[in-house]
Design a protein around this motif. Structure first.
Motif: not given
Length: 179
Positions: A54, A57-60, A93
């Motif tokens: 988190a 990265k721009k990650t869910t 993600d």
């Protein structure tokens, strides 16, 4: 976080595998299956993966216990909101599911988990699971995902040696981070 985790001979391979997943989600060790007894910091490593990804990265990233997954699935079924439920988990993600052994004997929740698990892996999304025992020892659990759980490295956690416990006291970890 990984910085708060005390590495010893009992957990160095599991920590290295978790760090590799955090550095390159879905590139290595997917799915990652971490197992060990209560209090050996399986959940700590799982959270460390989530925080590291988190932050980079721009990650869910979705973390959930299998007990909560089960309760939310039942609620979604009762309230006719399965589409919303599936979208939440199947669009992640990175999905982190803690204490997967809780799904044992819950056939409908296992079926939903199986489809979520496959959707994520087929979409090249990262899945990390923790359990209190190896996949091969799980009873009353849907057998279809089990071969995929055994395909990665064994993220086995064992009780710490005296040196590791002493390191925890010196770093202020208080016996909570590293087993």
């Amino acid at each position: 976080t990984f910085d708060a985790f005390v590495v010893g001979t009992n957990n160095q391979f599991a920590q290295a595998a978790c760090k590799a997943v955090a550095d390159a989600p879905a590139k290595t060790y997917n799915p990652l299956f971490i197992y060990g007894g209560v209090g050996l910091c399986n959940t700590h490593l799982m959270h460390a993966i989530g925080y590291a990804i988190a932050a980079m990265k721009k990650t869910t990233v979705v973390y959930i216990t299998s007990e909560t997954f089960t309760h939310e699935f039942i609620d979604a079924t009762q309230n006719n909101s399965q589409v919303k439920f599936r979208k939440r988990y199947r669009s992640a993600d990175v999905l982190l599911i803690d204490d997967v052994q809780f799904l044992a004997g819950k056939d409908r929740s296992q079926e939903e988990f199986f489809h979520t698990f496959n959707t994520l892996l087929d979409g090249r999304n990262q899945v990390v699971l923790t359990c209190d025992s190896p996949a091969s020892e799980l009873k009353n659990l849907e057998p279809r995902p089990l071969p995929r759980l055994g395909c990665g490295p064994p993220g086995k956690m064992t009780p710490p040696q005296l040196e590791t416990r002493a390191g925890q006291r010196q770093t202020g970890a208080g016996g909570r981070c590293g087993g």
